[in-house]
Scaffold this motif. Sequence first.
Motif, mmCIF file in Angstrom:
data_model
loop_
_atom_site.group_PDB
_atom_site.id
_atom_site.type_symbol
_atom_site.label_atom_id
_atom_site.label_comp_id
_atom_site.label_asym_id
_atom_site.label_seq_id
_atom_site.Cartn_x
_atom_site.Cartn_y
_atom_site.Cartn_z
ATOM 1 N N ILE A 109 0.840 -1.202 0.000
ATOM 2 C CA ILE A 109 0.000 0.000 0.000
ATOM 3 C C ILE A 109 0.874 1.249 0.000
ATOM 4 N N ASP A 110 0.407 2.247 -0.713
ATOM 5 C CA ASP A 110 1.105 3.533 -0.746
ATOM 6 C C ASP A 110 0.130 4.565 -1.295
ATOM 7 N N PRO A 111 -0.200 5.590 -0.507
ATOM 8 C CA PRO A 111 -1.216 6.543 -0.970
ATOM 9 C C PRO A 111 -0.743 7.387 -2.149
ATOM 10 N N TYR A 112 0.560 7.462 -2.350
ATOM 11 C CA TYR A 112 1.090 8.346 -3.398
ATOM 12 C C TYR A 112 1.667 7.565 -4.580
ATOM 13 N N GLY A 113 1.319 6.282 -4.695
ATOM 14 C CA GLY A 113 1.988 5.465 -5.714
ATOM 15 C C GLY A 113 1.151 5.121 -6.923
ATOM 16 N N GLN A 114 -0.086 5.705 -7.020
ATOM 17 C CA GLN A 114 -0.984 5.219 -8.074
ATOM 18 C C GLN A 114 -0.487 5.495 -9.483
ATOM 19 N N TYR A 115 0.382 6.507 -9.665
ATOM 20 C CA TYR A 115 0.897 6.794 -11.018
ATOM 21 C C TYR A 115 2.234 6.113 -11.257
ATOM 22 N N ARG A 116 2.615 5.237 -10.367
ATOM 23 C CA ARG A 116 3.945 4.626 -10.453
ATOM 24 C C ARG A 116 3.860 3.110 -10.273
ATOM 25 N N VAL A 117 3.332 2.702 -9.131
ATOM 26 C CA VAL A 117 3.423 1.282 -8.763
ATOM 27 C C VAL A 117 2.723 0.342 -9.749
ATOM 28 N N PRO A 118 1.467 0.628 -10.185
ATOM 29 C CA PRO A 118 0.818 -0.324 -11.100
ATOM 30 C C PRO A 118 1.632 -0.552 -12.370
ATOM 31 N N TYR A 119 2.306 0.504 -12.833
ATOM 32 C CA TYR A 119 3.087 0.383 -14.073
ATOM 33 C C TYR A 119 4.355 -0.435 -13.834
ATOM 34 N N ILE A 120 4.921 -0.276 -12.649
ATOM 35 C CA ILE A 120 6.114 -1.077 -12.315
ATOM 36 C C ILE A 120 5.722 -2.553 -12.222
ATOM 37 N N LEU A 121 4.604 -2.818 -11.560
ATOM 38 C CA LEU A 121 4.167 -4.211 -11.394
ATOM 39 C C LEU A 121 3.947 -4.894 -12.749
ATOM 40 N N ARG A 122 3.474 -4.112 -13.736
ATOM 41 C CA ARG A 122 3.197 -4.704 -15.050
ATOM 42 C C ARG A 122 4.455 -5.152 -15.772
ATOM 43 N N THR A 123 5.616 -4.712 -15.313
ATOM 44 C CA THR A 123 6.861 -5.144 -15.959
ATOM 45 C C THR A 123 7.371 -6.455 -15.337
ATOM 46 N N TRP A 124 6.693 -6.932 -14.311
ATOM 47 C CA TRP A 124 7.142 -8.125 -13.586
ATOM 48 C C TRP A 124 6.754 -9.412 -14.323
ATOM 49 N N PRO A 125 7.395 -10.522 -13.958
ATOM 50 C CA PRO A 125 6.945 -11.825 -14.469
ATOM 51 C C PRO A 125 5.475 -12.058 -14.097
ATOM 52 N N ALA A 126 4.744 -12.712 -14.995
ATOM 53 C CA ALA A 126 3.293 -12.874 -14.810
ATOM 54 C C ALA A 126 2.959 -13.551 -13.486
ATOM 55 N N ALA A 127 3.752 -14.535 -13.098
ATOM 56 C CA ALA A 127 3.444 -15.283 -11.872
ATOM 57 C C ALA A 127 3.474 -14.363 -10.646
ATOM 58 N N LEU A 128 4.386 -13.425 -10.643
ATOM 59 C CA LEU A 128 4.481 -12.501 -9.503
ATOM 60 C C LEU A 128 3.359 -11.467 -9.541
#
Length: 376
Positions: A109-128
């Motif tokens: 969780i991070d209140p200030y991460g909505q323009y950053r974190v989802p995009y970073i997660l999308r670069t991860w391996p699918a299983a993660l």
Amino acid sequence: MFGKPPKVYAGAEGVRVLVPIRGYLTPGESLVESLRRLSATDVFRDLARELEVWPPNSCISNIERVVLHWLIYETRAKAVLEIGSFFAGTTLFLSTSTLGAGSGRVHTIDPYGQYRVPYILRTWPAALQAMTTYWPKFACEFLVPNAHLPEFDVILIDGDHGYPSVLHDLFASYANARHGGFLVVDNAEQHQVLDGCRDFAMLNPGVEIARLAITGTDSQGRYVFEIDDALNRIDTSTAFVVIRKPRQIFLNHNVLGFQLNDFAGMVVRKVQVSVRNETARSIVMGGKLHLRALDRDANLSPKAYDLGQDFSVIVPPGRTVAQLTTTRLNLPSDAGALRRFVEMDLFTSAPGDRLLIDRVRIDGLDVKPGRNFPSV
Ligand SMILES: C[S@@+](CC[C@H](N)C(=O)[O-])C[C@H]1O[C@@H](n2cnc3c(N)ncnc32)[C@H](O)[C@@H]1O
């Protein structure tokens, strides 16, 4: 979001495989002793070496990453929470570790991460990606009492480092952690973080604390660190604190509240409190039992019908089951009440007295401290 994790496996495409570490939590050994023993092993040192440079955007020390990895493996974590995602570097680590340890979910969780974190997660391996959820929330929005959160095995507290937030995050995380689970608090080299840990420990008898403080580097550039339970030392470059939630529920002079929400009946027939007194003398357990109901016109005049019952029970050394009697809600009919709940507060009557709670049952339902929702 909180349901069963998807079937994925360590070694899935692109997922780094980390060496398993478990078997260092020996019964009877303190957390400090376990950590000292673990940190002297080759497996600890080798993994710390490997994690010096991975993951690149993780803002905690490699030593803290190894300890988190160990706790995730040791608890076979089903639910892990990170407060403060930042660039999701540590999240990547937590997810990799949790996937390797079995089948769990990671929430960050991070209140200030909505323009950053989802995009970073999308670069991860699918299983993660499949087992990780990002929430754009403050800790105080996420860790609300009736959110039906899972019981977390491991929680990393690394959000706002001001004293009020640290204290909130500790108490709220503790309430949402599994008994026997762990909280890890980053940046315990900061006064407000350490003060929060110290005050939290003071108010929660039975918790175990270990502080790991990096004190320098050796000739090969590896961190040198010390492990103790001192919560009054600010003399290091970086430190973190590990807190173990006891398997049992301890009762002391601070009130422990039990609340059974959406209670169906108008009468509480039987309340059983099973406690253990491990001292050699009798201890008085005090309590208050309420049945409350809010009227249908609660939005106009929130009237709580409150039939309080005070009680006190002498608990001799050993195990005692205290059985309390019927209490009736003084309402004309069932239909009159919009919301009903049973509340019970328990405490020991003298500061310093401590009891162990084995079980609390209200009308046959097992309840834990906090809010309980029998219908869900
Ligand atoms: C030190 S960074 C976290 C670093 C990250 N855990 C890591 O190891 O890479 C702190 C983060 O906490 C977030 N934060 C601040 N206040 C918060 C709060 N009340 N609840 C949750 N996160 C918060 C900030 O936006 C920031 O991204």
